[in-house]
Motif scaffolding. Sequence first.
Motif, PDB file in Angstrom:
ATOM      1  N   ARG A 112       0.850  -1.190   0.000  1.00 52.85           N
ATOM      2  CA  ARG A 112       0.000   0.000   0.000  1.00 52.85           C
ATOM      3  C   ARG A 112       0.885   1.238   0.000  1.00 52.85           C
ATOM      4  NH1 ARG A 112      -5.121   0.129   3.995  1.00 52.85           N
ATOM      5  NH2 ARG A 112      -5.280  -1.917   2.983  1.00 52.85           N
ATOM      6  N   GLU A 113       0.511   2.223  -0.828  1.00 50.64           N
ATOM      7  CA  GLU A 113       1.316   3.430  -0.932  1.00 50.64           C
ATOM      8  C   GLU A 113       0.441   4.670  -0.835  1.00 50.64           C
ATOM      9  OE1 GLU A 113       3.206   3.693  -4.760  1.00 50.64           O
ATOM     10  OE2 GLU A 113       1.319   3.660  -5.860  1.00 50.64           O
ATOM     11  N   LEU A 114       1.032   5.735  -0.342  1.00 51.36           N
ATOM     12  CA  LEU A 114       0.339   7.018  -0.276  1.00 51.36           C
ATOM     13  C   LEU A 114       0.168   7.578  -1.672  1.00 51.36           C
ATOM     14  CD1 LEU A 114      -0.752   9.484   1.347  1.00 51.36           C
ATOM     15  CD2 LEU A 114       1.588  10.381   1.244  1.00 51.36           C
ATOM     16  N   VAL A 115      -1.040   8.017  -1.974  1.00 55.58           N
ATOM     17  CA  VAL A 115      -1.307   8.701  -3.240  1.00 55.58           C
ATOM     18  C   VAL A 115      -1.285  10.209  -3.012  1.00 55.58           C
ATOM     19  CG1 VAL A 115      -2.980   9.058  -5.087  1.00 55.58           C
ATOM     20  CG2 VAL A 115      -2.697   6.772  -4.077  1.00 55.58           C
ATOM     21  N   ALA A 116      -2.074  10.651  -2.039  1.00 53.67           N
ATOM     22  CA  ALA A 116      -2.152  12.080  -1.742  1.00 53.67           C
ATOM     23  C   ALA A 116      -2.756  12.262  -0.364  1.00 53.67           C
ATOM     24  CB  ALA A 116      -3.000  12.813  -2.781  1.00 53.67           C
ATOM     25  N   SER A 117      -2.384  13.360   0.273  1.00 55.13           N
ATOM     26  CA  SER A 117      -2.952  13.690   1.573  1.00 55.13           C
ATOM     27  C   SER A 117      -3.153  15.193   1.658  1.00 55.13           C
ATOM     28  CB  SER A 117      -2.076  13.190   2.719  1.00 55.13           C
ATOM     29  OG  SER A 117      -0.825  13.828   2.695  1.00 55.13           O
ATOM     30  N   LYS A 122       1.607  13.430  -9.422  1.00 53.38           N
ATOM     31  CA  LYS A 122       1.687  14.892  -9.455  1.00 53.38           C
ATOM     32  C   LYS A 122       1.321  15.415 -10.834  1.00 53.38           C
ATOM     33  CE  LYS A 122       5.110  15.654  -5.799  1.00 53.38           C
ATOM     34  NZ  LYS A 122       6.506  16.050  -5.481  1.00 53.38           N
ATOM     35  N   GLY A 123       0.489  16.443 -10.839  1.00 52.82           N
ATOM     36  CA  GLY A 123       0.051  17.029 -12.090  1.00 52.82           C
ATOM     37  C   GLY A 123      -1.159  16.346 -12.715  1.00 52.82           C
ATOM     38  N   ARG A 124      -1.528  15.178 -12.174  1.00 59.47           N
ATOM     39  CA  ARG A 124      -2.682  14.455 -12.720  1.00 59.47           C
ATOM     40  C   ARG A 124      -3.810  14.322 -11.694  1.00 59.47           C
ATOM     41  NH1 ARG A 124      -2.210   9.225 -13.990  1.00 59.47           N
ATOM     42  NH2 ARG A 124      -0.554   8.786 -12.479  1.00 59.47           N
ATOM     43  N   PHE A 125      -3.450  14.168 -10.439  1.00 62.49           N
ATOM     44  CA  PHE A 125      -4.443  13.988  -9.373  1.00 62.49           C
ATOM     45  C   PHE A 125      -4.508  15.249  -8.514  1.00 62.49           C
ATOM     46  CE2 PHE A 125      -4.136   9.052  -8.905  1.00 62.49           C
ATOM     47  CZ  PHE A 125      -4.341   8.923 -10.270  1.00 62.49           C
ATOM     48  N   THR A 126      -5.700  15.522  -8.006  1.00 57.04           N
ATOM     49  CA  THR A 126      -5.894  16.647  -7.094  1.00 57.04           C
ATOM     50  C   THR A 126      -6.719  16.187  -5.904  1.00 57.04           C
ATOM     51  OG1 THR A 126      -5.845  18.228  -8.929  1.00 57.04           O
ATOM     52  CG2 THR A 126      -6.751  18.989  -6.835  1.00 57.04           C
ATOM     53  N   TYR A 133     -11.908  14.381  -1.267  1.00 57.61           N
ATOM     54  CA  TYR A 133     -12.069  14.000  -2.663  1.00 57.61           C
ATOM     55  C   TYR A 133     -10.706  13.742  -3.300  1.00 57.61           C
ATOM     56  CZ  TYR A 133     -16.536  16.362  -1.840  1.00 57.61           C
ATOM     57  OH  TYR A 133     -17.744  16.763  -1.326  1.00 57.61           O
ATOM     58  N   LEU A 134     -10.722  12.919  -4.334  1.00 62.83           N
ATOM     59  CA  LEU A 134      -9.525  12.726  -5.148  1.00 62.83           C
ATOM     60  C   LEU A 134      -9.960  12.773  -6.604  1.00 62.83           C
ATOM     61  CD1 LEU A 134      -6.450  12.153  -5.064  1.00 62.83           C
ATOM     62  CD2 LEU A 134      -7.026   9.738  -5.406  1.00 62.83           C
ATOM     63  N   GLN A 135      -9.615  13.855  -7.274  1.00 67.29           N
ATOM     64  CA  GLN A 135      -9.883  13.985  -8.697  1.00 67.29           C
ATOM     65  C   GLN A 135      -8.707  13.390  -9.451  1.00 67.29           C
ATOM     66  OE1 GLN A 135     -12.656  15.231 -10.376  1.00 67.29           O
ATOM     67  NE2 GLN A 135     -11.605  14.429 -12.189  1.00 67.29           N
ATOM     68  N   MET A 136      -8.980  12.390 -10.257  1.00 66.99           N
ATOM     69  CA  MET A 136      -7.933  11.685 -10.976  1.00 66.99           C
ATOM     70  C   MET A 136      -8.129  11.900 -12.476  1.00 66.99           C
ATOM     71  SD  MET A 136      -7.791   8.145  -8.776  1.00 66.99           S
ATOM     72  CE  MET A 136      -9.414   7.621  -9.285  1.00 66.99           C
ATOM     73  N   ASN A 137      -7.182  12.568 -13.090  1.00 65.94           N
ATOM     74  CA  ASN A 137      -7.213  12.843 -14.527  1.00 65.94           C
ATOM     75  C   ASN A 137      -6.059  12.129 -15.213  1.00 65.94           C
ATOM     76  OD1 ASN A 137      -9.415  14.605 -14.097  1.00 65.94           O
ATOM     77  ND2 ASN A 137      -8.038  16.347 -13.772  1.00 65.94           N
ATOM     78  N   SER A 138      -6.168  12.021 -16.525  1.00 61.99           N
ATOM     79  CA  SER A 138      -5.113  11.390 -17.331  1.00 61.99           C
ATOM     80  C   SER A 138      -4.696  10.050 -16.736  1.00 61.99           C
ATOM     81  CB  SER A 138      -3.892  12.327 -17.422  1.00 61.99           C
ATOM     82  OG  SER A 138      -4.255  13.568 -17.990  1.00 61.99           O
ATOM     83  N   ASP A 140      -2.257   3.050 -12.713  1.00 61.06           N
ATOM     84  CA  ASP A 140      -3.039   3.589 -11.601  1.00 61.06           C
ATOM     85  C   ASP A 140      -4.058   2.567 -11.086  1.00 61.06           C
ATOM     86  OD1 ASP A 140      -3.101   6.702 -13.360  1.00 61.06           O
ATOM     87  OD2 ASP A 140      -1.871   6.214 -11.603  1.00 61.06           O
ATOM     88  N   THR A 141      -4.170   1.458 -11.772  1.00 59.06           N
ATOM     89  CA  THR A 141      -5.100   0.423 -11.342  1.00 59.06           C
ATOM     90  C   THR A 141      -4.724  -0.102  -9.963  1.00 59.06           C
ATOM     91  OG1 THR A 141      -5.611  -0.258 -13.609  1.00 59.06           O
ATOM     92  CG2 THR A 141      -5.976  -1.887 -11.863  1.00 59.06           C
TER      93      THR A 141
END
Length: 119
Positions: free
Chosen positions: A45-50, A64-68, A79-84, A89-90
């Motif tokens: 398990r890894e940190l995506v964003a906090s 970075k640059g793809r998720f907010t 929330y986690l907005q995931m683009n591109s 990322d699966t």
Amino acid sequence: QVQLVEFGGGLVQAGGSLRLSCAASKSAFSINTMGWYRQAPGKQRELVASIRRGGSTNYADSVKGRFTISRDNAKNTVYLQMNSLKPEDTAVYYCNVDWIEFANRYEYWGQGTQVTVSS
């Protein structure tokens, strides 16, 4: 006991977008850090964003640059907005919250939501 309910996982093609939501049963005003982790098959398990209560954020280099990440304290939701999105990322994405209260640290996890990105 704090309940975390996640929404928004699913199947998407590479280059697409998904938005994950995690609603907490505790007031987010008293939660220090809210975050998202992920775990792919055979991997740790890894940190995506906090995001901290004050709004400062932290991202894994791979997103970075793809998720907010964002939080709405009035709705006790992160929330986690995931683009591109990319096939790599699966994973199963887990919501995480933690705080310190009376010198005790508390941490809770959501049940996980599957995100699958097809190539």
